[in-house]
Design a protein around this motif. Structure first.
Motif, PDB file in Angstrom:
ATOM      1  N   GLU A 134     -60.206  75.032 -26.577  1.00  0.00           N
ATOM      2  CA  GLU A 134     -60.427  76.481 -26.473  1.00  0.00           C
ATOM      3  C   GLU A 134     -60.691  77.093 -27.852  1.00  0.00           C
ATOM      4  OE1 GLU A 134     -60.856  78.204 -23.682  1.00  0.00           O
ATOM      5  OE2 GLU A 134     -60.587  76.292 -22.634  1.00  0.00           O
ATOM      6  N   MET A 170     -64.176  76.109 -29.003  1.00  0.00           N
ATOM      7  CA  MET A 170     -65.210  76.885 -28.315  1.00  0.00           C
ATOM      8  C   MET A 170     -65.291  78.310 -28.866  1.00  0.00           C
ATOM      9  SD  MET A 170     -65.200  75.825 -24.339  1.00  0.00           S
ATOM     10  CE  MET A 170     -65.702  74.199 -23.801  1.00  0.00           C
ATOM     11  N   GLU A 171     -64.139  78.917 -29.118  1.00  0.00           N
ATOM     12  CA  GLU A 171     -64.138  80.273 -29.679  1.00  0.00           C
ATOM     13  C   GLU A 171     -64.783  80.300 -31.062  1.00  0.00           C
ATOM     14  OE1 GLU A 171     -60.118  81.757 -29.645  1.00  0.00           O
ATOM     15  OE2 GLU A 171     -59.950  81.499 -27.470  1.00  0.00           O
ATOM     16  N   ASP A 224     -68.551  79.721 -30.759  1.00  0.00           N
ATOM     17  CA  ASP A 224     -69.219  80.930 -30.284  1.00  0.00           C
ATOM     18  C   ASP A 224     -69.329  81.952 -31.421  1.00  0.00           C
ATOM     19  OD1 ASP A 224     -70.394  82.565 -28.221  1.00  0.00           O
ATOM     20  OD2 ASP A 224     -68.511  83.686 -28.150  1.00  0.00           O
ATOM     21  N   ARG A 237     -68.767  73.678 -19.282  1.00  0.00           N
ATOM     22  CA  ARG A 237     -68.165  74.953 -19.696  1.00  0.00           C
ATOM     23  C   ARG A 237     -68.853  75.494 -20.947  1.00  0.00           C
ATOM     24  NH1 ARG A 237     -62.242  74.109 -20.773  1.00  0.00           N
ATOM     25  NH2 ARG A 237     -62.448  76.189 -21.645  1.00  0.00           N
ATOM     26  N   ASN A 278     -72.285  76.835 -20.208  1.00  0.00           N
ATOM     27  CA  ASN A 278     -72.231  78.131 -19.522  1.00  0.00           C
ATOM     28  C   ASN A 278     -72.088  79.310 -20.483  1.00  0.00           C
ATOM     29  OD1 ASN A 278     -72.540  77.047 -16.969  1.00  0.00           O
ATOM     30  ND2 ASN A 278     -70.350  76.897 -16.591  1.00  0.00           N
ATOM     31  N   VAL A 279     -71.532  79.067 -21.657  1.00  0.00           N
ATOM     32  CA  VAL A 279     -71.383  80.152 -22.635  1.00  0.00           C
ATOM     33  C   VAL A 279     -72.329  79.992 -23.828  1.00  0.00           C
ATOM     34  CG1 VAL A 279     -69.026  80.759 -21.981  1.00  0.00           C
ATOM     35  CG2 VAL A 279     -69.398  79.034 -23.744  1.00  0.00           C
TER      36      VAL A 279
END
Length: 139
Positions: free
Chosen positions: A20, A23-24, A27, A73, A76-77
């Motif tokens: 997580e 991914m943050e 991004d 996942r 998707n972002v």
């Protein structure tokens, strides 16, 4: 700040938290993520058409399925995600992969599935931190 992030995972809760975070960060910084699942062959020995081979194949399949789900996942972002399943000692594989992809950051769980004490850092995380020549974030 970060262009390439390596996130090793074994599916444990701390590893999932690390995913997580990776991914943050990816991004936020528009970084590429390289995910790694390492089958610890030293625990079972090298396969030779035996039950060991079956166990290792199942572990590979588990890791590949987990990484595929994470890749979906990430897709998707809009995160550029690459997955690798390897064999060996996890901490060594993590350093090798970090060198291979020239990772700016390694994000990993502070302990893995085989670690039972919630207040202690796991042996893989400890070795990665101790031997790293780049920033390491533990979750």
């Amino acid at each position: 700040m970060y262009d390439t992030i390596l996130v090793p995972t074994d599916g444990s809760d701390p590893a999932n938290r690390a995913v997580e975070h990776a991914m943050e960060l990816a991004d936020r910084y528009e970084a590429d993520v390289h995910a790694l699942y390492c089958v610890e062959t030293h625990r079972y020995g090298e396969p030779a058409l035996s039950s060991t081979e079956i166990v290792l194949e199942r572990l590979e399949e588990k890791g590949a399925a987990m990484l595929a789900e994470l890749a979906d996942r990430a897709d998707n972002v809009g995160i550029d995600w690459t997955s690798t399943v390897c064999h060996g000692l996890p901490w060594e594989a993590i350093h090798e992969k970090a060198d291979e992809v020239d990772a700016d950051l390694i994000v990993l769980g502070y302990q893995g599935q085989s670690h039972q004490r919630s207040s202690k850092i796991g042996s893989v995380a400890e070795r990665v931190v101790r031997h790293a020549d780049r920033p390491v974030l533990t979750a």
